[in-house]
Design a protein around this motif. Structure first.
Motif, mmCIF file in Angstrom:
data_model
loop_
_atom_site.group_PDB
_atom_site.id
_atom_site.type_symbol
_atom_site.label_atom_id
_atom_site.label_comp_id
_atom_site.label_asym_id
_atom_site.label_seq_id
_atom_site.Cartn_x
_atom_site.Cartn_y
_atom_site.Cartn_z
ATOM 1 N N LEU A 269 -75.119 2.731 -65.525
ATOM 2 C CA LEU A 269 -74.442 2.989 -66.801
ATOM 3 C C LEU A 269 -74.566 1.789 -67.734
ATOM 4 C CD1 LEU A 269 -72.699 4.759 -68.616
ATOM 5 C CD2 LEU A 269 -70.675 3.853 -67.457
ATOM 6 N N LEU A 270 -74.402 0.605 -67.178
ATOM 7 C CA LEU A 270 -74.534 -0.602 -68.011
ATOM 8 C C LEU A 270 -75.946 -0.687 -68.589
ATOM 9 C CD1 LEU A 270 -73.330 -3.229 -69.147
ATOM 10 C CD2 LEU A 270 -74.046 -4.376 -67.043
ATOM 11 N N ILE B 197 -73.451 -9.183 -62.770
ATOM 12 C CA ILE B 197 -72.657 -9.308 -64.001
ATOM 13 C C ILE B 197 -71.347 -8.530 -63.864
ATOM 14 C CG2 ILE B 197 -72.583 -8.453 -66.384
ATOM 15 C CD1 ILE B 197 -74.138 -10.982 -66.202
ATOM 16 N N HIS C 201 -77.515 -6.501 -63.023
ATOM 17 C CA HIS C 201 -76.353 -5.844 -63.626
ATOM 18 C C HIS C 201 -75.169 -5.811 -62.658
ATOM 19 C CE1 HIS C 201 -79.032 -3.591 -66.740
ATOM 20 N NE2 HIS C 201 -78.778 -4.832 -67.078
ATOM 21 N N GLN D 273 -68.858 -10.111 -61.602
ATOM 22 C CA GLN D 273 -68.167 -11.234 -62.234
ATOM 23 C C GLN D 273 -67.042 -10.729 -63.148
ATOM 24 O OE1 GLN D 273 -70.854 -14.042 -64.081
ATOM 25 N NE2 GLN D 273 -69.170 -14.760 -65.364
ATOM 26 N N MET D 274 -67.330 -9.673 -63.868
ATOM 27 C CA MET D 274 -66.292 -9.095 -64.733
ATOM 28 C C MET D 274 -65.140 -8.549 -63.893
ATOM 29 S SD MET D 274 -68.820 -7.179 -67.398
ATOM 30 C CE MET D 274 -67.543 -6.448 -68.388
ATOM 31 N N VAL E 250 -62.175 -3.121 -63.704
ATOM 32 C CA VAL E 250 -62.962 -2.918 -64.923
ATOM 33 C C VAL E 250 -64.174 -2.016 -64.651
ATOM 34 C CG1 VAL E 250 -64.416 -5.005 -64.748
ATOM 35 C CG2 VAL E 250 -63.913 -4.051 -66.985
ATOM 36 N N ASP F 228 -63.775 6.037 -67.862
ATOM 37 C CA ASP F 228 -63.581 6.183 -69.314
ATOM 38 C C ASP F 228 -64.824 6.784 -69.966
ATOM 39 O OD1 ASP F 228 -61.033 5.234 -69.214
ATOM 40 O OD2 ASP F 228 -61.491 3.235 -69.970
ATOM 41 N N PHE F 229 -65.977 6.422 -69.430
ATOM 42 C CA PHE F 229 -67.224 7.014 -69.930
ATOM 43 C C PHE F 229 -67.221 8.529 -69.698
ATOM 44 C CE2 PHE F 229 -71.414 8.448 -68.247
ATOM 45 C CZ PHE F 229 -72.110 8.532 -69.447
ATOM 46 N N PHE G 185 -64.567 1.468 -66.580
ATOM 47 C CA PHE G 185 -65.766 1.626 -67.411
ATOM 48 C C PHE G 185 -66.405 2.990 -67.138
ATOM 49 C CE2 PHE G 185 -70.447 0.084 -67.857
ATOM 50 C CZ PHE G 185 -70.508 0.463 -69.188
#
Lengths: 339, 339
Positions: free
Chosen positions: A195-196, A266, A263, A269-270, A277, A284-285, A281
């Motif tokens: 998705l990212l 990343i 990805h 880390q978030m 999150v 919510d998508f 993500f």
């Protein structure tokens, strides 16, 4: 950290759910959640025949395990890709699938003989899971690295070719075997990384299609579902570990340096800074799309049957899979051997 | 690293453009690019009157500098927020704006006396830039920290209140001063951090509105544009440095630990691995929206004039800004003092 259900020592703490569980309650939770997702997203019913694509890794073997323990009639499909990578990757993966099957068959037989629980044999008490095996080199004459090296689609990395081939073979075995649904072990980390990537490039086609349930492209084809899409990768790994499922630890040797791994790092880390999150993500998508965020794309792609294999394709004649093997002698739509 | 244009030592290498430039050619490049963006995105024309919101930071002062050197009639607006944070933040910011203005006025006067270049005084050779100053404590009776502490909107952090107040004051000064366009110094890092936040939560309303040019909400109001939205933060910092613009280095003391700073760090890490990813993410977003990725939201928000200040609001009576000060004695829509 204590188990929220029984107070024993927890084996896992899921920060995004504020939930710590002991080994037994974690196994139970994974199973219950999977059943909940199957129902919530209308993935399949106990009456349907399920094909689980297994790679020998933690996700797909755990998925097969959970589905069988939930009483679903789920067979496995292993595709021999012929990838070595210095770790005998494909052979070792196959061994893991065979081992798993032998173990779970014994487990299920034991449980059947001990209980009269009808859920363990929902439709046919003689039913037992099988593993389909399609060895590419045997059936099509070339391994993934070989076909990738021969074609322009490979361009150094065989991942694109590999995806194409796996999708085709999964579809074919599902169709030939009369399966209603094809399941894969994609977890949340897999889905969110994709998705990212799709979001970073704002790829409309991919954003509109990415989903935990993809309806069958054509009548007679299996729909594709991902029952583990809400589990974090560490949860499927923990499930395999706690359940005692042996699996291949190595990533595919070709995955090294891939965008999806970058990805994932990343996103991890978030997640560390903001637990949940990744899950939000993705959910919510799905919610935003459901609520009509994206325009219905007018450009509806017409699919027709491939001249050679009959699978749906947007190309006018042969599908991309069949074109991949043109000029190459193959054993022609070989039968999947069964264990 | 050598300047691509003249071979002298480069002061900056922009990996996303594969472009290294010396000091003189970098200043020239920023100026040319800004002019290109102004035209490409139809931000404003040389005939229009421009208000630049300046904070004393590198982005807004550099923007004001570039616009003036390009010959635009751009005045500044400084809003005194009354933030101290142990570094005398607001006062120092104001000092930077005053210093900049004195310097650029002298520069422009020099250049005017030396050349007959009409671009330096496009409409009126006597025109010179001014700085509007609105001190919140003076005009409304409270600083940002004070009003945030008094209202629920503050909730510990005054950032939401501060955004609301700044938007209102900018709109008011633009309207009262008869400006056609309000410009802010937002750079690509700012924009992409906001985009990432809006994307992570799939906020439809924000995704549909985020843009380098926002048309005026109502006739008579200024449109809002961001001429620096394609420059990386390090480029605006480099511009200020090379041009010799003094600016306040401190971030706003309340920005510490903010989500947007966390998002910037994440994006910088991605940029390190994949130069240009920030720029592509934003430009692909604009392209995809332009191409109709998002559905036109049926829920059109009807705006009406606030009972008190007359600015557009979706609320039935008074706007959020005016409600913020209810019960608080103010100097009532005070005049912006001019330098």
């Amino acid at each position: 950290m204590k188990c929220r259900k029984c107070g024993r020592e927890a084996v896992i703490n899921m920060r995004q759910h504020k939930l710590a569980l002991c080994d037994a309650h974690f196994l139970e939770w994974v199973s219950e959640q999977t059943q909940r997702f199957i129902e919530k997203y209308e993935m399949f019913t106990p009456q349907e025949r399920i094909l689980v694509a297994v790679s020998g890794g933690k996700d797909s073997l755990s998925l097969w395990d959970v589905l069988l323990r939930l009483g679903y009639r789920a067979d496995g499909l292993y595709i021999g890709l012929g990838i070595d990578g210095g770790v005998d990757y494909s052979s070792q993966s196959h061994v893991m699938c065979d081992k798993f099957l032998a173990g779970i068959q014994a487990d299920l037989a034991d449980r059947r003989s001990q209980t009269a629980d009808p859920q363990l044999a929902p439709a046919d008490s003689n039913w037992k899971p099988t593993l389909h095996m399609v060895d590419l080199a045997h059936v099509y004459g070339e391994t993934i690295p070989q076909v990738a090296a021969r074609t322009t689609r490979g361009r150094g990395k065989p991942c694109s070719v590999c995806g194409l081939v796996k999708r085709h073979v999964m579809n074919r075995v599902a169709r030939d075997g009369g399966y209603d649904v094809l399941t894969t072990g994609h977890n949340l980390d897999d889905e969110v990384a994709v998705l990212l990537g799709n979001t970073l490039s704002w790829n409309a086609g991919y954003l509109l299609r990415q989903a935990p349930v993809l309806p069958a492209d054509k009548p007679g084809l299996a729909r594709k579902v991902k029952p583990f899409f809400r589990f974090y990768e560490r949860e499927t790994a923990a499930y395999a570990l706690v359940r005692g499922i042996e699996y291949i630890y190595d990533e595919c040797p070709f995955a090294e340096g891939s965008t999806s791994i970058a990805h994932k790092e990343i996103l991890n880390q978030m997640e560390k800074d903001s637990p949940g999150v990744k899950l939000r993500f993705y959910l919510d998508f799905l919610r935003a799309r459901e609520q009509g965020l994206f325009a219905q794309q007018a450009a509806h792609v017409e699919l027709n049957a491939c001249d050679k294999c009959g699978q749906p394709t947007s190309a006018p004649g042969r599908c991309a899979f069949c074109r991949l093997w043109e000029g190459k002698k193959t054993a022609e739509v070989g039968q999947a051997s069964q264990v």
